[in-house]
Design a protein around this motif. Structure first.
Motif, PDB file in Angstrom:
ATOM      1  N   ALA A 158       0.834  -1.205   0.000  1.00 41.92           N
ATOM      2  CA  ALA A 158       0.000   0.000   0.000  1.00 41.92           C
ATOM      3  C   ALA A 158       0.867   1.252   0.000  1.00 41.92           C
ATOM      4  CB  ALA A 158      -0.933  -0.011   1.210  1.00 41.92           C
ATOM      5  N   ILE A 159       1.939   1.216   0.780  1.00 39.52           N
ATOM      6  CA  ILE A 159       2.861   2.364   0.814  1.00 39.52           C
ATOM      7  C   ILE A 159       3.454   2.587  -0.588  1.00 39.52           C
ATOM      8  CG2 ILE A 159       5.086   3.164   1.746  1.00 39.52           C
ATOM      9  CD1 ILE A 159       4.288   1.681   4.402  1.00 39.52           C
ATOM     10  N   GLU A 160       3.894   1.495  -1.204  1.00 41.62           N
ATOM     11  CA  GLU A 160       4.482   1.602  -2.545  1.00 41.62           C
ATOM     12  C   GLU A 160       3.459   2.052  -3.579  1.00 41.62           C
ATOM     13  OE1 GLU A 160       6.496  -1.985  -3.690  1.00 41.62           O
ATOM     14  OE2 GLU A 160       8.342  -1.341  -2.679  1.00 41.62           O
ATOM     15  N   ALA A 161       2.246   1.520  -3.435  1.00 40.69           N
ATOM     16  CA  ALA A 161       1.214   1.828  -4.434  1.00 40.69           C
ATOM     17  C   ALA A 161       0.870   3.313  -4.454  1.00 40.69           C
ATOM     18  CB  ALA A 161      -0.041   1.000  -4.146  1.00 40.69           C
ATOM     19  N   LEU A 162       1.046   3.972  -3.327  1.00 45.06           N
ATOM     20  CA  LEU A 162       0.770   5.415  -3.277  1.00 45.06           C
ATOM     21  C   LEU A 162       2.020   6.233  -3.563  1.00 45.06           C
ATOM     22  CD1 LEU A 162      -2.106   6.467  -2.893  1.00 45.06           C
ATOM     23  CD2 LEU A 162      -1.861   4.206  -1.893  1.00 45.06           C
ATOM     24  N   GLY A 163       3.104   5.538  -3.935  1.00 43.01           N
ATOM     25  CA  GLY A 163       4.283   6.260  -4.414  1.00 43.01           C
ATOM     26  C   GLY A 163       5.349   6.526  -3.370  1.00 43.01           C
ATOM     27  N   TYR A 164       5.270   5.878  -2.221  1.00 41.95           N
ATOM     28  CA  TYR A 164       6.319   6.041  -1.204  1.00 41.95           C
ATOM     29  C   TYR A 164       7.196   4.795  -1.180  1.00 41.95           C
ATOM     30  CZ  TYR A 164       3.110   9.671   0.480  1.00 41.95           C
ATOM     31  OH  TYR A 164       2.284  10.754   0.574  1.00 41.95           O
ATOM     32  N   ARG A 165       8.378   4.944  -0.594  1.00 40.57           N
ATOM     33  CA  ARG A 165       9.272   3.804  -0.423  1.00 40.57           C
ATOM     34  C   ARG A 165       9.163   3.355   1.037  1.00 40.57           C
ATOM     35  NH1 ARG A 165      13.869   1.350  -2.253  1.00 40.57           N
ATOM     36  NH2 ARG A 165      15.389   0.816  -0.618  1.00 40.57           N
ATOM     37  N   PRO A 166       8.689   2.150   1.284  1.00 37.46           N
ATOM     38  CA  PRO A 166       8.459   1.719   2.676  1.00 37.46           C
ATOM     39  C   PRO A 166       9.742   1.759   3.513  1.00 37.46           C
ATOM     40  CG  PRO A 166       7.626   0.076   1.117  1.00 37.46           C
ATOM     41  CD  PRO A 166       8.379   1.083   0.314  1.00 37.46           C
ATOM     42  N   VAL A 167       9.618   2.251   4.691  1.00 32.35           N
ATOM     43  CA  VAL A 167      10.731   2.243   5.639  1.00 32.35           C
ATOM     44  C   VAL A 167      10.328   1.294   6.770  1.00 32.35           C
ATOM     45  CG1 VAL A 167      12.124   3.619   7.224  1.00 32.35           C
ATOM     46  CG2 VAL A 167      11.353   4.608   5.044  1.00 32.35           C
ATOM     47  N   PHE A 168      10.935   0.129   6.775  1.00 35.25           N
ATOM     48  CA  PHE A 168      10.619  -0.877   7.790  1.00 35.25           C
ATOM     49  C   PHE A 168      11.347  -0.490   9.067  1.00 35.25           C
ATOM     50  CE2 PHE A 168      10.059  -2.832   3.698  1.00 35.25           C
ATOM     51  CZ  PHE A 168       8.857  -3.502   3.827  1.00 35.25           C
ATOM     52  N   SER A 169      10.616  -0.382  10.133  1.00 32.57           N
ATOM     53  CA  SER A 169      11.273   0.163  11.318  1.00 32.57           C
ATOM     54  C   SER A 169      10.804  -0.499  12.608  1.00 32.57           C
ATOM     55  CB  SER A 169      11.082   1.673  11.383  1.00 32.57           C
ATOM     56  OG  SER A 169       9.735   1.983  11.619  1.00 32.57           O
ATOM     57  N   ALA A 170      11.500  -0.135  13.666  1.00 33.21           N
ATOM     58  CA  ALA A 170      11.224  -0.665  14.998  1.00 33.21           C
ATOM     59  C   ALA A 170      10.871   0.497  15.907  1.00 33.21           C
ATOM     60  CB  ALA A 170      12.462  -1.386  15.538  1.00 33.21           C
ATOM     61  N   SER A 171       9.865   0.325  16.721  1.00 34.89           N
ATOM     62  CA  SER A 171       9.475   1.397  17.622  1.00 34.89           C
ATOM     63  C   SER A 171       8.702   0.791  18.789  1.00 34.89           C
ATOM     64  CB  SER A 171       8.624   2.423  16.870  1.00 34.89           C
ATOM     65  OG  SER A 171       8.368   3.542  17.690  1.00 34.89           O
ATOM     66  N   SER A 172       8.291   1.644  19.698  1.00 33.66           N
ATOM     67  CA  SER A 172       7.478   1.186  20.822  1.00 33.66           C
ATOM     68  C   SER A 172       6.151   1.909  20.729  1.00 33.66           C
ATOM     69  CB  SER A 172       8.188   1.514  22.129  1.00 33.66           C
ATOM     70  OG  SER A 172       7.336   1.219  23.211  1.00 33.66           O
ATOM     71  N   THR A 173       5.120   1.173  20.342  1.00 35.60           N
ATOM     72  CA  THR A 173       3.793   1.755  20.131  1.00 35.60           C
ATOM     73  C   THR A 173       2.741   0.778  20.646  1.00 35.60           C
ATOM     74  OG1 THR A 173       3.454   0.702  17.979  1.00 35.60           O
ATOM     75  CG2 THR A 173       4.624   2.811  17.966  1.00 35.60           C
ATOM     76  N   ASP A 174       1.489   1.166  20.490  1.00 36.50           N
ATOM     77  CA  ASP A 174       0.397   0.265  20.861  1.00 36.50           C
ATOM     78  C   ASP A 174       0.531  -1.104  20.191  1.00 36.50           C
ATOM     79  OD1 ASP A 174      -1.048   1.693  22.728  1.00 36.50           O
ATOM     80  OD2 ASP A 174      -2.479   2.530  21.287  1.00 36.50           O
ATOM     81  N   ALA A 175       1.164  -1.156  19.030  1.00 30.95           N
ATOM     82  CA  ALA A 175       1.283  -2.436  18.312  1.00 30.95           C
ATOM     83  C   ALA A 175       2.147  -3.448  19.062  1.00 30.95           C
ATOM     84  CB  ALA A 175       1.837  -2.198  16.910  1.00 30.95           C
ATOM     85  N   ASN A 176       2.957  -2.973  20.026  1.00 26.76           N
ATOM     86  CA  ASN A 176       3.753  -3.928  20.820  1.00 26.76           C
ATOM     87  C   ASN A 176       2.885  -5.000  21.455  1.00 26.76           C
ATOM     88  OD1 ASN A 176       5.746  -1.859  20.470  1.00 26.76           O
ATOM     89  ND2 ASN A 176       6.817  -2.588  22.307  1.00 26.76           N
ATOM     90  N   ALA A 177       1.725  -4.577  21.962  1.00 25.89           N
ATOM     91  CA  ALA A 177       0.891  -5.518  22.727  1.00 25.89           C
ATOM     92  C   ALA A 177       0.424  -6.681  21.851  1.00 25.89           C
ATOM     93  CB  ALA A 177      -0.273  -4.779  23.381  1.00 25.89           C
TER      94      ALA A 177
END
Lengths: 423, 423
Positions: free
Chosen positions: B352-371
């Motif tokens: 989806a990121i690519e389809a809208l013309g961006y280059r995906p940046v795969f990253s690590a962070s601490s967010t709600d998604a951790n759970a």
């Protein structure tokens, strides 16, 4: 600050001189007089009131630089005790005069208003039998109350001194106050050129006779670095690591015990958030000695340790966003000084201690008396009587068992009268 | 928290995998559909309303643990957008359901209600051209408003997903909140066993794809000792010396760089006065890793270091008034986890990121998604579009220039539809 300096005391005891005959006789004459006995009976009869005053004074907060409430209360107490020219000076010291019969030099008897405890400290006095517990109760609330008891006792006994006696409550004796109250008094105060003798009553022990002023050097060391995100910027220098390294190195020092040299890392702070590498961290350091040379040596070593700690941190981690630097802010510089053992003031005070049945302990400390000592004005620091302990801790306590409390109080009264002279 | 972790990102970019063909095709089919184009046209046509929602949400205070006002406002907004089963759960999270056509697993798209800013912070939004300035506007008010825009766009385009879509506003994402909202949702919430995919929209960058949840363990370590006078009690244990020793030892640790493991001593305090040996000194410590095993190893070592530091201090100096002890208070515990790069959720989101013309940046962070990651539930964190900066500062800003803003918003919509499936 009232603790006897054990080593200096032991040393002093080992080379104790006999108190010369003349001061002994003077003091004996005072102590054996009917008037003095009446005064001591008054101290005993009014002991409950003195204890109530101790409690009342203790419970009025007097944090460093915020002594105004206690000062105002003490001012009112001095007025109620009939002193003249009662005032609070520009620095915040409270004082009032008890006129003597002559024009001799002024004798000052002083206690300090301030405590080491910050705003919000629970100052409620807790009583267990004859023990009272509260922060600051020994250091120096008891002394403030004892000076009031002296005034009542002198009045009740009809005693008039030759010298005027100035009762003084000082600000800024503790810590960062850096003797600001007593310094102002001696540098700018209206009595500064009239003072013949200065007593600081600080702490408890009635045998303690401080005639050497321990000098101190105090610094706030601020380590600064770039700071950053604890995860994203991991690997950069941390000023807190440098500070910790400095404290560890500092505490490796084994200073001489004779002359006594001490140090402390006492207050720390720094950082903003658990997930940020701090951009600054500080600690306050205290170094003391009665020996100016040893103190200077320690200070030199201290400064070298701080610099080395900053450099070690810069070597251990990345400085790509900046290096750690240390800034040294002087926050205390108390002069060393002394009043000779042979001086009339020390001799008479020692005689007063002996006359009440104690063995004088000649000692060194850092008190308001440092200021006059450094100026060559005869000065000593004495205790207010009774027993106590744990000063500067939340467990500070005194014992007000009346017999011992009154005997201890009598020492200061005799010493004061010996210095001021009695008609 | 939405900041991309630069180092992890750079590393990820260097080993970037091509997005597999199947998810690319799926996403291309969605993005090129007439319905999706209608939806994007709606995002554009209603962009001013979205900006108005961002402003309105930003200006409702939502300090840590005090998100109720913003939650209630968001609840009303979800109801106004026609969601079903709109509710605020026991922890304070807001949610509402957009029913799909099938019985598949639920897809959650979430943003967090809370900010890092305390009560009383001025939240007034200031506009300069297309830039809006206010605390929390990027993190995470914009995301909350964008989710509403998605609902209007889907309705306008008549798009029905196969999976039910749950729109979720969480509490407690930031700092001391310690993910309390999303944890409750996954541990006790009524949807907890139905969730097939979880999007956290947190921050701005539409190219950012967080698929690694950095776990953290945070403690406040309090060293306590007897305290005492810096001169009179010299030689007794100092809890600050023990703390400093612990920090020095901790900073000797050289953790692995792959997986990345970090630590920090971040906030310190203690002591009452420069002339008192402190009776307590504390530091806060942060430890992080995307690797749960490495994080646990570091935590074990950390605890051993603290105990050893207390013991070393008790061995180095006198314990005659008491010994140094250390108390460890947990102040943060975020689980580590990840969603594999090869998982359908990550692959589709990257597509989806690519389809809208961006280059995906795969990253690590601490967010709600951790759970959810820690539970093995596929989860990613994505940006809400547009540009912005200075999150967690009073200068926080976003740029809502419409073309770029809408293009960025379209990424999340495409990713959501790819995950939820379209009839």
């Amino acid at each position: 600050m009232f603790r006897r300096l054990t080593l200096a005391a032991a040393l002093a005891a080992a080379i104790a001189l006999p108190v010369s005959a003349a001061p002994k006789d003077e003091v004996a004459q005072i102590v054996e007089s009917a008037a003095f006995k009446t005064a001591v009976q008054t101290l005993a009869a009014e002991h409950d009131r003195t204890v109530a005053d101790i409690v009342a004074i203790t419970q009025i907060p007097a944090p460093p630089f915020k002594e105004a409430a206690r000062a105002e209360a003490y001012r009112a107490m001095l007025e109620a005790h009939g002193l003249q020219d009662v005032e609070i000076d520009a620095e915040g010291n409270v004082m009032g005069l008890r006129k003597g019969t002559g024009d001799g030099p002024l004798v000052v008897i002083s206690a300090h208003l301030d405590t080491v405890f910050p705003e919000g400290t629970d100052l409620t006095v807790r009583r267990e039998g004859t023990r009272l517990y509260a922060p600051g109760i020994a250091d120096d609330s008891r002394s403030l109350a004892v000076l009031l008891a002296y005034l009542r006792a002198l009045d009740a006994a009809g005693i008039r001194t030759r010298s005027d006696v100035l009762v003084l409550g000082t600000v800024g004796e503790e810590g960062a106050g850096d003797l600001r109250g007593v310094r102002h008094f001696f540098e700018k105060g209206k009595y500064k050129d009239r003072i013949g003798a200065f007593f600081s009553m600080d702490g408890i022990d009635p045998a303690n006779l401080v005639h050497v002023g321990v000098g101190s050097k105090r610094y706030r060391a601020v380590f600064k670095g770039p700071g950053g995100h604890s995860y994203g910027a991991f690997g950069i220098v941390n000023p807190m690591a440098a500070l910790a390294g400095a404290i560890v190195e500092f505490y490796e020092i084994r200073p001489p015990t004779r002359p006594k040299v001490t140090y402390s890392a006492s207050v720390i702070g720094g950082g903003t958030s658990v997930n940020a590498i701090p951009d600054a961290a500080y600690a306050e350091f205290d170094m003391r000695s009665a020996d100016a040379g040893e103190l200077a040596k320690l200070e030199t070593r201290f400064k070298a340790i701080l610099e080395a700690a900053a450099q070690a941190e810069n070597a251990a981690r990345s400085t790509r966003f900046g290096a750690v630097e240390v800034e040294l802010i002087p926050i205390g510089d108390r002069p060393a000084g002394s009043t000779p053992r042979t001086s009339p003031l020390v001799a008479r005070t020692a005689a007063a201690i002996e006359a009440l049945g104690y063995r004088p302990v000649f000692s060194a400390s850092s008190t308001d008396a440092n200021a006059p000592m450094a100026l060559g004005v005869p000065a000593v620091t004495i205790g207010s009587g009774g027993s106590g302990g744990r000063a500067h801790s939340l467990q500070e306590w005194i014992d007000v068992e009346p017999v011992e409390s009154v005997r201890g109080m009598s020492v200061g009264l005799a010493a004061l009268l010996a210095a001021a002279g009695v008609e």
